[in-house]
Design a protein around this motif. Structure first.
Motif, PDB file in Angstrom:
ATOM      1  N   THR A  27       0.470  -0.832   0.214  1.00 53.12           N
ATOM      2  CA  THR A  27       0.040  -0.229   0.080  1.00 53.12           C
ATOM      3  C   THR A  27       0.579   1.917   0.205  1.00 53.12           C
ATOM      4  O   THR A  27       0.455   1.854  -1.052  1.00 53.12           O
ATOM      5  N   GLU A  28       1.543   1.265   1.191  1.00 52.63           N
ATOM      6  CA  GLU A  28       2.942   2.850   0.866  1.00 52.63           C
ATOM      7  C   GLU A  28       3.535   2.865  -0.825  1.00 52.63           C
ATOM      8  O   GLU A  28       3.458   3.813  -0.969  1.00 52.63           O
ATOM      9  N   ALA A  29       3.925   1.566  -1.492  1.00 44.18           N
ATOM     10  CA  ALA A  29       4.923   1.742  -2.744  1.00 44.18           C
ATOM     11  C   ALA A  29       3.735   1.942  -3.299  1.00 44.18           C
ATOM     12  O   ALA A  29       4.035   2.864  -4.324  1.00 44.18           O
ATOM     13  N   ALA A  30       2.456   1.423  -3.392  1.00 38.56           N
ATOM     14  CA  ALA A  30       1.629   2.232  -3.962  1.00 38.56           C
ATOM     15  C   ALA A  30       1.121   3.854  -4.397  1.00 38.56           C
ATOM     16  O   ALA A  30       1.205   4.173  -5.193  1.00 38.56           O
ATOM     17  N   ALA A  31       1.774   3.659  -2.951  1.00 39.06           N
ATOM     18  CA  ALA A  31       1.342   5.665  -2.010  1.00 39.06           C
ATOM     19  C   ALA A  31       2.115   6.156  -3.305  1.00 39.06           C
ATOM     20  O   ALA A  31       2.005   7.163  -3.644  1.00 39.06           O
ATOM     21  N   VAL A  32       3.381   5.569  -3.258  1.00 39.13           N
ATOM     22  CA  VAL A  32       4.585   6.612  -3.102  1.00 39.13           C
ATOM     23  C   VAL A  32       4.957   6.370  -5.220  1.00 39.13           C
ATOM     24  O   VAL A  32       5.491   7.868  -5.402  1.00 39.13           O
ATOM     25  N   GLY A  33       3.857   5.295  -5.616  1.00 36.16           N
ATOM     26  CA  GLY A  33       4.315   5.238  -7.090  1.00 36.16           C
ATOM     27  C   GLY A  33       3.609   6.475  -7.543  1.00 36.16           C
ATOM     28  O   GLY A  33       3.347   6.918  -8.416  1.00 36.16           O
ATOM     29  N   ALA A  34       2.046   6.537  -6.798  1.00 37.09           N
ATOM     30  CA  ALA A  34       0.702   7.064  -7.712  1.00 37.09           C
ATOM     31  C   ALA A  34       1.766   8.594  -7.236  1.00 37.09           C
ATOM     32  O   ALA A  34       1.018   9.837  -8.528  1.00 37.09           O
ATOM     33  N   ALA A  35       1.992   8.969  -6.315  1.00 37.59           N
ATOM     34  CA  ALA A  35       2.770  10.750  -6.351  1.00 37.59           C
ATOM     35  C   ALA A  35       3.844  10.925  -7.480  1.00 37.59           C
ATOM     36  O   ALA A  35       3.797  12.142  -7.693  1.00 37.59           O
ATOM     37  N   ALA A  36       4.579   9.874  -7.640  1.00 39.82           N
ATOM     38  CA  ALA A  36       6.314  10.132  -8.090  1.00 39.82           C
ATOM     39  C   ALA A  36       5.423  10.208  -9.884  1.00 39.82           C
ATOM     40  O   ALA A  36       5.892  10.967 -10.337  1.00 39.82           O
ATOM     41  N   THR A  37       4.575   9.882 -10.366  1.00 38.48           N
ATOM     42  CA  THR A  37       4.209   9.290 -11.392  1.00 38.48           C
ATOM     43  C   THR A  37       3.035  10.825 -11.822  1.00 38.48           C
ATOM     44  O   THR A  37       2.863  11.678 -12.306  1.00 38.48           O
ATOM     45  N   GLY A  38       2.152  11.501 -10.850  1.00 42.30           N
ATOM     46  CA  GLY A  38       2.090  12.405 -10.537  1.00 42.30           C
ATOM     47  C   GLY A  38       2.661  13.916 -10.887  1.00 42.30           C
ATOM     48  O   GLY A  38       2.276  14.541 -11.651  1.00 42.30           O
ATOM     49  N   VAL A  39       3.580  13.322  -9.897  1.00 44.39           N
ATOM     50  CA  VAL A  39       4.666  14.587 -10.263  1.00 44.39           C
ATOM     51  C   VAL A  39       6.235  14.570 -11.713  1.00 44.39           C
ATOM     52  O   VAL A  39       5.479  15.638 -12.063  1.00 44.39           O
ATOM     53  N   LEU A  40       5.670  13.503 -12.192  1.00 48.57           N
ATOM     54  CA  LEU A  40       5.901  13.264 -13.179  1.00 48.57           C
ATOM     55  C   LEU A  40       4.756  13.837 -14.616  1.00 48.57           C
ATOM     56  O   LEU A  40       6.155  14.593 -15.609  1.00 48.57           O
ATOM     57  N   ALA A  41       4.070  13.205 -14.073  1.00 54.78           N
ATOM     58  CA  ALA A  41       2.966  14.350 -15.332  1.00 54.78           C
ATOM     59  C   ALA A  41       2.416  15.559 -15.445  1.00 54.78           C
ATOM     60  O   ALA A  41       2.832  16.248 -16.294  1.00 54.78           O
ATOM     61  N   ILE A  42       3.130  15.744 -14.244  1.00 53.18           N
ATOM     62  CA  ILE A  42       2.719  17.945 -13.974  1.00 53.18           C
ATOM     63  C   ILE A  42       4.201  18.041 -14.746  1.00 53.18           C
ATOM     64  O   ILE A  42       4.304  19.127 -15.406  1.00 53.18           O
ATOM     65  N   THR A  43       5.593  17.585 -14.671  1.00 58.29           N
ATOM     66  CA  THR A  43       6.611  18.678 -15.056  1.00 58.29           C
ATOM     67  C   THR A  43       6.346  17.891 -16.036  1.00 58.29           C
ATOM     68  O   THR A  43       7.161  19.279 -17.248  1.00 58.29           O
ATOM     69  N   ARG A  44       5.676  17.307 -16.789  1.00 48.03           N
ATOM     70  CA  ARG A  44       5.933  17.276 -18.581  1.00 48.03           C
ATOM     71  C   ARG A  44       4.766  17.381 -19.076  1.00 48.03           C
ATOM     72  O   ARG A  44       5.390  17.618 -20.283  1.00 48.03           O
ATOM     73  N   GLY A  45       4.416  18.208 -18.540  1.00 48.05           N
ATOM     74  CA  GLY A  45       2.874  18.860 -19.299  1.00 48.05           C
ATOM     75  C   GLY A  45       1.683  18.041 -19.376  1.00 48.05           C
ATOM     76  O   GLY A  45       1.099  19.182 -19.908  1.00 48.05           O
ATOM     77  N   GLY A  46       2.099  17.223 -18.970  1.00 44.43           N
ATOM     78  CA  GLY A  46       0.841  16.508 -18.918  1.00 44.43           C
ATOM     79  C   GLY A  46      -0.573  16.425 -18.918  1.00 44.43           C
ATOM     80  O   GLY A  46      -1.692  15.712 -18.284  1.00 44.43           O
ATOM     81  N   LEU A  47      -0.610  17.045 -17.670  1.00 41.59           N
ATOM     82  CA  LEU A  47      -1.421  17.011 -16.262  1.00 41.59           C
ATOM     83  C   LEU A  47      -1.697  18.156 -16.032  1.00 41.59           C
ATOM     84  O   LEU A  47      -0.513  19.048 -15.256  1.00 41.59           O
ATOM     85  N   ARG A  48      -2.833  18.788 -16.106  1.00 39.25           N
ATOM     86  CA  ARG A  48      -3.514  19.935 -15.464  1.00 39.25           C
ATOM     87  C   ARG A  48      -4.824  19.882 -14.264  1.00 39.25           C
ATOM     88  O   ARG A  48      -5.007  18.839 -14.088  1.00 39.25           O
ATOM     89  N   TRP A  49      -4.917  21.138 -14.299  1.00 38.84           N
ATOM     90  CA  TRP A  49      -6.244  20.883 -13.045  1.00 38.84           C
ATOM     91  C   TRP A  49      -7.194  20.012 -14.312  1.00 38.84           C
ATOM     92  O   TRP A  49      -8.016  19.830 -13.666  1.00 38.84           O
ATOM     93  N   ASN A  50      -7.874  20.110 -15.328  1.00 40.44           N
ATOM     94  CA  ASN A  50      -8.362  19.282 -15.871  1.00 40.44           C
ATOM     95  C   ASN A  50      -8.439  17.857 -16.005  1.00 40.44           C
ATOM     96  O   ASN A  50      -8.692  16.993 -16.238  1.00 40.44           O
ATOM     97  N   GLY A  51      -7.357  17.848 -16.374  1.00 39.84           N
ATOM     98  CA  GLY A  51      -6.441  16.498 -17.140  1.00 39.84           C
ATOM     99  C   GLY A  51      -6.879  15.396 -15.397  1.00 39.84           C
ATOM    100  O   GLY A  51      -6.456  14.456 -14.759  1.00 39.84           O
ATOM    101  N   LEU A  52      -6.263  16.331 -14.327  1.00 40.92           N
ATOM    102  CA  LEU A  52      -6.175  15.695 -12.532  1.00 40.92           C
ATOM    103  C   LEU A  52      -7.582  15.204 -12.721  1.00 40.92           C
ATOM    104  O   LEU A  52      -7.999  14.071 -12.230  1.00 40.92           O
ATOM    105  N   ARG A  53      -8.691  16.460 -12.686  1.00 40.09           N
ATOM    106  CA  ARG A  53      -9.881  15.964 -12.212  1.00 40.09           C
ATOM    107  C   ARG A  53     -11.077  14.266 -13.260  1.00 40.09           C
ATOM    108  O   ARG A  53     -10.704  13.806 -12.517  1.00 40.09           O
TER     109      ARG A  53
END
Length: 440
Positions: free
Chosen positions: A247-273
């Protein structure tokens, strides 16, 4: 008044009829299980069960791993990891004959490890890889066959939602299930690449050669893909070394891929929703199926059908290997019509007591892990088996210009590789259990 065993058999048949009528499997299991339990215990028995059963299941800390891994897959798609993985594999393997199809298998395995869904892996990689294979002159049969087969890697290479569900159903350690799935998953990817290599030797026109990428292009593609690879290594490595719980690994993975998506410009507020909404909808669907399965399994427990069936089969003194072959054949047939999660939830409570009650020369806990991996492998083979493989129809819906008969032809080399792989996994349980013994 029907006996419990007759009631259990009738309930199972009714469930299959409702599924054939395209009633959602979660609702079918819930209705049949509730009605059957009511006939055995009376109205108050099922009402008392429904009062406590959902809370007992969904307050479990373990189940939180499912939406976290689903969210990780959503973020990975937004970060463009599928395209980056395919490009890296193409730059390193694409110059070989059939290399682009091998690249597709490698990218499907890598993306499936993050996504965890066979259907989602097949659909995503079709969008990414099929146009490039068609542009380079690949025959439609090989291109769509490779995509259909590659999509099946999503359920096996950890992390996998279905592996988590099986571990909960079979009361096995999730870490050990992930460890058991890793080598068979890598073996599957290698066997598919080998099948492509042999296929293009006999049919060279199906896969033209491609110019070799420059050294600079290769290293640039690796630079693009290394964040996704690092996330996978951190998540899976953290689980295997005991640094994280799943469960902790899943949380770390979700947070890390979320940060990666934001820094690469693929995730904005609409995309997050959209990611959160899609995760919530898929999680709700899975949890509803789990609830329906729990009610139906409680009904089966009241009828004693699994225990009686297991005792009857063991009493016949048939070879355990013959029984196992029959169960795997049943999974292969069901895999043509049902998705993997529904099938595992429906059949494991019946088949697992049978398998663990037989003598395969190893402890029952090891048999449960080994059988779980075998079941997942055969279920996924069913998803590419003509005439009704789900992965094949997903790809055909996205590439209708490729005749369905061509895709069926293209899948045959991969089915041959699957048959050989299943035989090896059955004959040599150490392929599945060796890494588990090494770690735990």
């Amino acid at each position: 008044m029907m006996s419990p065993i007759t009631l259990g058999t009738g309930g199972f048949v009714l469930l299959l009829i409702m599924m054939a009528a395209r009633i959602p499997i979660g609702l079918s299991m819930l209705v049949v299980g509730a009605a059957g339990s009511m006939l055995i215990t009376g109205p108050m028995g099922i009402l008392n069960g429904l009062k406590t059963l959902p809370y007992e299941h969904f307050s479990s800390h373990t189940l939180s791993i499912i939406p976290l891994f689903l969210l990780m897959g959503q973020f990975a798609a937004r970060a463009g990891l599928s395209r980056a993985m395919f490009q890296a594999a193409n730059d390193w393997l694409g110059h070989r004959r059939g290399g682009l199809a091998m690249s597709t298998i490698g990218a499907c395995g890598a993306f499936g490890a993050i996504c965890g869904s066979s259907l989602a892996t097949a659909a995503t990689m079709t969008q990414v890889a099929l146009p490039e294979m068609e542009r380079q002159g690949y025959r439609g049969s090989l291109a769509t066959g490779a995509l259909a087969a590659g999509g099946t890697l999503g359920i096996l290479i950890p992390p996998s939602v279905v592996l988590v569900i099986y571990a909960i159903l079979a009361e096995q350690n999730i870490n050990e299930m992930f460890a058991a799935a890793l080598v068979p998953g890598l073996f599957a990817a290698f066997s598919y690449m080998l099948a492509i290599s042999l296929y293009v030797r006999f049919f060279p026109a199906s896969a033209p050669n491609k110019d070799k990428a420059s050294r600079g292009e290769r290293w640039r593609s690796l630079w693009e893909v290394w964040p996704g690879a690092a996330i996978f290594i951190i998540v899976i490595g953290g689980i295997y070394t005991g640094i994280f719980t799943p469960t902790e690994a899943a949380a770390v993975g979700a947070a890390a891929t979320g940060v990666l998506a934001i820094t690469r410009g693929g995730l904005r507020w609409n995309g997050l929703r959209d990611c959160l909404l899609e995760t919530a909808v898929t999680s709700a669907m899975i949890f509803f199926i789990v609830l329906g399965a729990s009610v139906f399994n409680s009904f089966l427990a009241l009828t004693q059908l699994p225990q009686i069936t297991a005792g009857w089969i063991v009493g016949l003194e048939i070879s355990p290997w013959v029984v196992l072959a029959g169960i795997l054949l049943c999974y292969l047939i069901l895999g043509c019509f049902m998705d993997s999660l529904s099938m595992i939830l429906l059949t494991v409570p019946i088949f697992l007591p049978i398998v663990t009650g037989m003598d395969f020369g190893m402890p029952a806990a090891d048999v449960a892990i080994w059988f779980g991996i075998l079941a997942l492998v055969v279920v996924e083979v069913g998803m590419i088996t003509p005439p009704v493989g789900l992965n094949i129809f997903i790809i055909h819906s996205m590439a209708p210009h490729v005749p369905l008969t061509e895709t069926f032809k293209g899948i045959l080399p991969f089915l041959a590789a699957d048959v050989i792989r299943i035989v090896m996994l059955v004959a040599f349980p150490a392929i599945t259990l060796g890494f588990v013994y090494l770690l735990y």
